[in-house]
Design a protein around this motif. Structure first.
Motif: not given
Ligand code: EPZ
Length: 448
Positions: A353-378
């Motif tokens: 129930d709790v996510a700990t998010i350590t900020g990073v400077s950037s993302f690198k593109g990848a192939a990902v899969e949406a598990p549900d509606l709002r996760a897909g938007a994220a």
């Protein structure tokens, strides 16, 4: 395979117009069949969940006339069955609103229930509690449907055990034509609950207190037709607010009710973004160094659980360590593993129930899969921020709740396309970059 393909790095800029609220429209479509007179619904979002509901309403005999892409006219006097057992109905959760509507109008309903859902168990015990309280009996049939029937429906004082959007709406639907007064304590207060109540009152119902903890309903003899515009979608608007923030853009989000977005605006201000409120629009201006914040999802007016994944994407690129506590659903961090494939640094505690998010400077593109509606938007928002190319698959979930999502993002300068085959992938890459840049994501390009 249907997927969204994007090339990140472009701050979103410009204006986007928000559509009608999916989660209001689903309850309102059910309410519309509670009269035999024509009901015209405007600002209806053209998304798959809505089209499934329209198909079901038509398949049980109602007349469903599409006036234009966002306006339908429903005349339910020709409904010939209260059994909604079509398999396609199992693809959406909100078909259960037809139980409350058919029970309320015909005193009988039998509706196929959805299968499992990625974000949690999502039981319907509170819906059944509301139906039982006003005199119905319910049972789960061997066909996996919920059957509800009643000799008579009589108002009652109902104390919900859980604050539930669906159970609040379903109980309202079942009670508006019942004898006497129904009181729903611990009612959900979301804007979409209020919108369903507003439509019912336009149809002649007598509902007071929608938007507060206590909803009072005086049953009436019958409901009549009306014309009604669906409320703007709080969550679609919030999603674009987060996309503007994540890409350090500057976006004017139009056709919104700022009051519905206040808790989201407040969180963006806490992060250091700028938010300007207008009568029916909000402007979000991102900032390169966002501060960490803590988020706890709560029923409205708390932080919406439907905004939780999109907010995590923004925080994954912020400075410092943020915590997100998901208090509504037991399994709504399905996107974390996918975001971490893109370079995010998020851990979810054992309880989930709790996510700990350590900020990073950037993302690198990848192939990902949406598990549900709002996760897909994220994940799509993450792809818009990532270096290089990102593909998001399983986007049938995204199409359930976002109309023209890629087109609206392209209108803000995003490099994104919905692609189905290799040729479309090639076309997109040729327009936006080089084969080398995309070769890691699409090995077939190496043969080109
Ligand atoms: C609605 O789902 C929305 N869906 C959800 O949006 C949204 O996340 C949710 O409300 C909360 O805001 C629609 O409106 C179609 P709940 P609903 O009943 O009504 C528990 C999206 O992304 N509960 O308010 O199903 C339940 O398990 C979707 O658009 C019971 O225990 O949500 C959950 O923990 C995802 N018994 C909590 O209550 C019940 O009988 C809140 O659920 C009903 C619910």
């Amino acid at each position: 395979m249907l997927q969204f393909l994007m090339k990140g790095g472009t701050p979103l800029k410009g204006e986007v117009v928000i559509g009608g609220a999916k989660n209001a429209a689903l309850g309102i479509l059910a309410a519309a069949i509670m009269t035999d007179e024509p009901v015209v619904l405007e600002n209806l979002p053209d998304v798959s969940d809505i089209n499934v509901m329209l198909r079901a309403i038509s398949d049980i005999g109602a007349s469903v006339e599409r006036i234009d892409r966002h306006t339908v006219k429903i005349t339910a006097g020709t409904i010939h069955t209260q059994r909604v057992l079509f398999d396609y109905v199992r693809n959406i959760r909100a078909s259960y609103y037809l139980i409350g509507a058919l029970l309320g109008k015909y005193k009988y309903a039998e509706v196929a229930l959805p299968g499992g859902c990625a974000i949690g168990a999502r039981p319907i015990d509170q819906h059944r509690k509301g139906f039982h309280a006003i005199g119905a009996v319910t049972e789960v049939t061997h066909e996996g449907a919920l059957l509800a029937r009643a000799e008579n429906l009589t108002g009652h004082h109902i104390f919900m055990d859980v604050v539930s959007v669906g159970a609040t709406i379903n109980t309202m639907l079942a009670a508006v034509l019942a004898e006497g007064k129904t009181v729903i304590e611990s009612a959900a207060k979301e804007p979409h609950v209020v919108d369903v109540a507003n439509l019912l009152n336009r149809m002649g119902a007598r509902i007071k207190g929608a938007g507060t903890d206590v909803i009072r309903i005086h049953g009436v003899e019958k409901l009549h037709g009306t014309t009604y515009p669906i409320v703007p979608d709080q969550i679609e608007a919030g999603t674009f607010m987060m996309a503007a923030a994540a890409t350090n853009g500057d976006v004017l989000i139009r056709n919104v009710i700022p009051k519905h977005l206040e808790v989201i605006s407040a969180k963006l201000l806490e992060m250091g973004c700028r938010v300007e409120e207008y009568d029916d629009a909000v402007r979000v201006i991102g900032c390169p160094h966002k501060s960490y914040v803590n988020v706890k999802t709560r029923p409205y007016p708390g932080y919406p659980t439907d905004m939780q994944p999109q907010t995590a994407t923004v925080l994954a690129l912020a400075d410092g360590i943020s915590m997100i506590t998901e208090n509504i659903f037991e399994n709504r961090f399905g996107y974390v593993a996918e975001l971490n494939k893109m370079g995010a640094d998020i851990t979810v505690c054992e309880k989930g129930d709790v996510a700990t998010i350590t900020g990073v400077s950037s993302f690198k593109g990848a192939a990902v899969e949406a598990p549900d509606l709002r996760a897909g938007a994220a994940l799509i928002i993450a792809g818009l921020c990532a270096e290089g190319y990102t593909s998001v698959s399983e986007i049938k979930y995204v199409l359930r709740g976002y109309e023209d999502f890629d087109a609206k993002l392209r209108g803000l300068g995003a490099q994104i396309a919905m692609v189905t085959d290799e040729q479309e992938i090639l076309d997109f890459i040729q327009k936006t970059g080089t084969m080398e840049e995309a070769a890691e994501l699409f090995p077939f390009l190496a043969e080109k």
